[in-house]
Design a protein around this motif. Sequence first.
Motif, mmCIF file in Angstrom:
data_model
loop_
_atom_site.group_PDB
_atom_site.id
_atom_site.type_symbol
_atom_site.label_atom_id
_atom_site.label_comp_id
_atom_site.label_asym_id
_atom_site.label_seq_id
_atom_site.Cartn_x
_atom_site.Cartn_y
_atom_site.Cartn_z
ATOM 1 N N GLU A 1 72.274 -48.309 26.552
ATOM 2 C CA GLU A 1 72.596 -49.090 27.748
ATOM 3 C C GLU A 1 73.774 -48.477 28.497
ATOM 4 O OE1 GLU A 1 74.328 -53.454 28.242
ATOM 5 O OE2 GLU A 1 72.375 -53.415 27.219
ATOM 6 N N LYS A 2 74.780 -48.055 27.749
ATOM 7 C CA LYS A 2 75.981 -47.462 28.348
ATOM 8 C C LYS A 2 75.674 -46.107 28.993
ATOM 9 C CE LYS A 2 79.453 -45.678 25.918
ATOM 10 N NZ LYS A 2 80.589 -45.509 25.025
ATOM 11 N N ALA A 3 74.766 -45.343 28.379
ATOM 12 C CA ALA A 3 74.468 -43.991 28.857
ATOM 13 C C ALA A 3 73.322 -43.957 29.864
ATOM 14 C CB ALA A 3 74.130 -43.089 27.678
ATOM 15 N N HIS A 4 72.763 -45.117 30.214
ATOM 16 C CA HIS A 4 71.617 -45.136 31.126
ATOM 17 C C HIS A 4 71.987 -44.469 32.446
ATOM 18 C CE1 HIS A 4 67.868 -46.329 32.875
ATOM 19 N NE2 HIS A 4 68.513 -46.897 33.882
ATOM 20 N N THR A 5 71.252 -43.438 32.791
ATOM 21 C CA THR A 5 71.487 -42.730 34.050
ATOM 22 C C THR A 5 70.356 -43.063 35.019
ATOM 23 O OG1 THR A 5 70.324 -40.797 33.197
ATOM 24 C CG2 THR A 5 72.714 -40.809 32.973
ATOM 25 N N PRO A 6 70.652 -43.057 36.288
ATOM 26 C CA PRO A 6 69.611 -43.365 37.270
ATOM 27 C C PRO A 6 68.520 -42.293 37.262
ATOM 28 C CG PRO A 6 71.663 -42.728 38.357
ATOM 29 C CD PRO A 6 71.939 -42.785 36.888
ATOM 30 N N THR A 7 67.293 -42.694 37.584
ATOM 31 C CA THR A 7 66.173 -41.761 37.657
ATOM 32 C C THR A 7 66.311 -40.935 38.932
ATOM 33 O OG1 THR A 7 64.817 -43.378 36.517
ATOM 34 C CG2 THR A 7 63.650 -41.608 37.665
ATOM 35 N N PRO A 8 66.310 -39.595 38.815
ATOM 36 C CA PRO A 8 66.461 -38.759 40.019
ATOM 37 C C PRO A 8 65.167 -38.721 40.842
ATOM 38 C CG PRO A 8 66.224 -37.383 38.066
ATOM 39 C CD PRO A 8 66.258 -38.797 37.593
ATOM 40 N N HIS A 9 65.335 -38.696 42.156
ATOM 41 C CA HIS A 9 64.200 -38.615 43.090
ATOM 42 C C HIS A 9 64.432 -37.464 44.057
ATOM 43 C CE1 HIS A 9 64.019 -42.785 41.667
ATOM 44 N NE2 HIS A 9 62.726 -42.741 41.967
ATOM 45 N N ASP A 10 63.333 -36.866 44.511
ATOM 46 C CA ASP A 10 63.470 -35.827 45.533
ATOM 47 C C ASP A 10 63.549 -36.484 46.910
ATOM 48 O OD1 ASP A 10 60.885 -36.520 46.256
ATOM 49 O OD2 ASP A 10 59.964 -34.709 45.440
ATOM 50 N N SER A 11 63.619 -35.671 47.962
ATOM 51 C CA SER A 11 63.792 -36.205 49.323
ATOM 52 C C SER A 11 62.592 -37.027 49.787
ATOM 53 C CB SER A 11 64.059 -35.066 50.313
ATOM 54 O OG SER A 11 62.962 -34.168 50.304
ATOM 55 N N ALA A 12 61.433 -36.845 49.155
ATOM 56 C CA ALA A 12 60.248 -37.623 49.512
ATOM 57 C C ALA A 12 60.148 -38.899 48.673
ATOM 58 C CB ALA A 12 58.991 -36.776 49.319
ATOM 59 N N GLY A 13 61.092 -39.109 47.769
ATOM 60 C CA GLY A 13 61.090 -40.309 46.950
ATOM 61 C C GLY A 13 60.331 -40.172 45.645
ATOM 62 N N LYS A 14 59.797 -38.993 45.360
ATOM 63 C CA LYS A 14 59.069 -38.786 44.107
ATOM 64 C C LYS A 14 60.066 -38.574 42.959
ATOM 65 C CE LYS A 14 55.493 -36.171 44.032
ATOM 66 N NZ LYS A 14 54.622 -34.987 44.157
ATOM 67 N N VAL A 15 59.701 -39.093 41.788
ATOM 68 C CA VAL A 15 60.550 -38.943 40.613
ATOM 69 C C VAL A 15 60.576 -37.477 40.183
ATOM 70 C CG1 VAL A 15 60.800 -39.543 38.154
ATOM 71 C CG2 VAL A 15 60.120 -41.286 39.803
ATOM 72 N N ILE A 16 61.777 -36.969 39.927
ATOM 73 C CA ILE A 16 61.941 -35.603 39.433
ATOM 74 C C ILE A 16 61.931 -35.683 37.911
ATOM 75 C CG2 ILE A 16 63.468 -33.601 39.292
ATOM 76 C CD1 ILE A 16 64.630 -34.505 42.019
ATOM 77 N N GLU A 17 60.926 -35.049 37.307
ATOM 78 C CA GLU A 17 60.812 -35.058 35.848
ATOM 79 C C GLU A 17 61.961 -34.264 35.234
ATOM 80 O OE1 GLU A 17 58.599 -36.820 34.120
ATOM 81 O OE2 GLU A 17 57.744 -37.550 35.998
ATOM 82 N N GLU A 18 62.513 -34.809 34.187
ATOM 83 C CA GLU A 18 63.592 -34.129 33.489
ATOM 84 C C GLU A 18 63.151 -33.795 32.070
ATOM 85 O OE1 GLU A 18 67.775 -35.625 35.074
ATOM 86 O OE2 GLU A 18 66.645 -37.192 34.069
ATOM 87 N N VAL A 19 63.578 -32.654 31.614
ATOM 88 C CA VAL A 19 63.296 -32.232 30.252
ATOM 89 C C VAL A 19 64.629 -31.901 29.600
ATOM 90 C CG1 VAL A 19 62.179 -30.508 28.800
ATOM 91 C CG2 VAL A 19 61.054 -31.295 30.886
ATOM 92 N N PHE A 20 64.831 -32.442 28.408
ATOM 93 C CA PHE A 20 66.061 -32.192 27.684
ATOM 94 C C PHE A 20 65.707 -31.596 26.328
ATOM 95 C CE2 PHE A 20 69.369 -33.540 24.686
ATOM 96 C CZ PHE A 20 70.473 -32.989 25.315
ATOM 97 N N ILE A 21 66.235 -30.430 26.069
ATOM 98 C CA ILE A 21 65.986 -29.766 24.793
ATOM 99 C C ILE A 21 67.340 -29.547 24.124
ATOM 100 C CG2 ILE A 21 65.126 -27.689 23.666
ATOM 101 C CD1 ILE A 21 63.222 -27.389 26.056
ATOM 102 N N CYS A 22 67.410 -29.904 22.883
ATOM 103 C CA CYS A 22 68.672 -29.755 22.165
ATOM 104 C C CYS A 22 68.392 -29.163 20.795
ATOM 105 C CB CYS A 22 69.354 -31.109 22.020
ATOM 106 S SG CYS A 22 70.888 -31.010 21.096
#
Length: 181
Positions: free
Chosen positions: A96-117
């Motif tokens: 809950e504390k680390a919840h980050t907003p979902t990124p969107h491009d200029s057209a309003g589409k969600v930008i998929e994020e991939v996290f590899i650790c």
Amino acid sequence: MRHCRNYLACAIASISINGCHHEAPVPEPLRVEDVRSTARSALVGLNLDTLRVDVTVLNTAKTPRALVIRACFGNPLVIKVQREGRIWESAAWEREKAHTPTPHDSAGKVIEEVFICSAMMMRELPPGRSVLAYSSSTTVREVLGDSLPPGRYEIRAFFSLNRRSSKGLPAGEVELRAPPT
């Protein structure tokens, strides 16, 4: 004689540069049957305003073992504070504390994020030795929040041991009170 000295110097230099190719043996990973874990909780800090939970792991095997901790996604130690059906869990609070907003491009589409650790820590644990494997601290104010009343709470520690999840280790009981403001 001069030729012999050069040969000896070359041999010594070659050994120094190439070194010894014997690698240190890598210890086996800890297995559930090779370990005894204990957890404890305490209130710490000047005003006893912080809940600290520690998990110690003891190698009961006759040979060294490796304790592998992957620390990519938050704290690998999850604390559960519970009383009379009311529960606070550190993992849920951290999400809950680390919840980050979902990124969107200029057209309003969600930008998929991939996290590899691939962050990983390995400790060698000699036979019969114990090590503080996990520790976590959280303020009492964050635990009580606005939904838990002050009182005596049971503490349990959940963690993974070489990719195997624990069932929840009792870590004692603590009296949680809102600290002075």
